[in-house]
Design a protein around this motif. Sequence first.
Motif, PDB file in Angstrom:
ATOM      1  N   HIS A   4       0.862  -1.187   0.000  1.00 17.18           N
ATOM      2  CA  HIS A   4       0.000   0.000   0.000  1.00 17.18           C
ATOM      3  C   HIS A   4       0.896   1.234   0.000  1.00 17.18           C
ATOM      4  CE1 HIS A   4      -3.566   2.375   0.570  1.00 17.18           C
ATOM      5  NE2 HIS A   4      -3.098   2.894   1.691  1.00 17.18           N
ATOM      6  N   PHE A   5       0.736   2.079  -1.011  1.00 17.48           N
ATOM      7  CA  PHE A   5       1.571   3.264  -1.162  1.00 17.48           C
ATOM      8  C   PHE A   5       0.767   4.531  -0.974  1.00 17.48           C
ATOM      9  CE2 PHE A   5       4.161   0.761  -4.511  1.00 17.48           C
ATOM     10  CZ  PHE A   5       4.881   0.124  -3.518  1.00 17.48           C
ATOM     11  N   LEU A   6       1.475   5.577  -0.585  1.00 17.22           N
ATOM     12  CA  LEU A   6       0.947   6.934  -0.615  1.00 17.22           C
ATOM     13  C   LEU A   6       1.610   7.598  -1.812  1.00 17.22           C
ATOM     14  CD1 LEU A   6      -0.666   9.237   0.755  1.00 17.22           C
ATOM     15  CD2 LEU A   6       1.417   9.781   2.034  1.00 17.22           C
ATOM     16  N   VAL A  27      -1.023  -3.756  -6.109  1.00 11.66           N
ATOM     17  CA  VAL A  27      -0.642  -2.716  -5.150  1.00 11.66           C
ATOM     18  C   VAL A  27      -1.752  -1.673  -5.067  1.00 11.66           C
ATOM     19  CG1 VAL A  27       1.044  -0.885  -4.669  1.00 11.66           C
ATOM     20  CG2 VAL A  27       1.804  -3.056  -5.648  1.00 11.66           C
ATOM     21  N   THR A  28      -2.096  -1.269  -3.847  1.00  8.56           N
ATOM     22  CA  THR A  28      -3.074  -0.197  -3.680  1.00  8.56           C
ATOM     23  C   THR A  28      -2.339   1.110  -3.417  1.00  8.56           C
ATOM     24  OG1 THR A  28      -3.301  -0.679  -1.323  1.00  8.56           O
ATOM     25  CG2 THR A  28      -4.907  -1.710  -2.823  1.00  8.56           C
ATOM     26  N   GLY A  48       3.455   1.322   9.597  1.00  3.80           N
ATOM     27  CA  GLY A  48       3.223   0.219   8.673  1.00  3.80           C
ATOM     28  C   GLY A  48       2.029   0.395   7.753  1.00  3.80           C
ATOM     29  N   GLU A  49       1.311   1.515   7.873  1.00  2.00           N
ATOM     30  CA  GLU A  49       0.139   1.735   7.012  1.00  2.00           C
ATOM     31  C   GLU A  49       0.549   1.832   5.538  1.00  2.00           C
ATOM     32  OE1 GLU A  49      -3.576   4.893   6.468  1.00  2.00           O
ATOM     33  OE2 GLU A  49      -2.286   5.047   8.222  1.00  2.00           O
ATOM     34  N   PHE A  50       1.670   2.498   5.283  1.00  2.00           N
ATOM     35  CA  PHE A  50       2.178   2.644   3.922  1.00  2.00           C
ATOM     36  C   PHE A  50       3.533   1.958   3.818  1.00  2.00           C
ATOM     37  CE2 PHE A  50      -0.523   6.432   4.503  1.00  2.00           C
ATOM     38  CZ  PHE A  50      -1.407   6.245   3.451  1.00  2.00           C
TER      39      PHE A  50
END
Length: 126
Positions: A4-6, A27-28, A48-50
Amino acid sequence: EGLHFLAAEDNEINAEILSELLSMEGVTCEIMENGKLAAERFACASEGEFDAILMDVQMPVMNGYEATRTIRKLEDPQLAAIPIIAMTANAFDEDKQEALKSGMNGHIAKPINIDNLLNTLKRVLH
């Protein structure tokens, strides 16, 4: 797959293309329209969110270099150390050096080539 990316990208079309390319790889991605919003969003992220940040360099309000320096100054060392990859149409050596100098871990040229993106991500994430 499963990451998960920003992403900070001010151009809607580029954001859609990036999001689609990443989704094809499993990948989100959460898109912010400028560096200030990306830095603020990331500062509120849980650990760990991103997995990484994809940072456009030329944006209104706050450019990618400034946003990266802001993120690198976060008090939480885990957050401050997130891999950040520059995305820019400027692909000269001095542009790559400026990205690294601002605290970014990698640089990919626009238009985004999925193989270059994946290779850069593999390099900075492992």
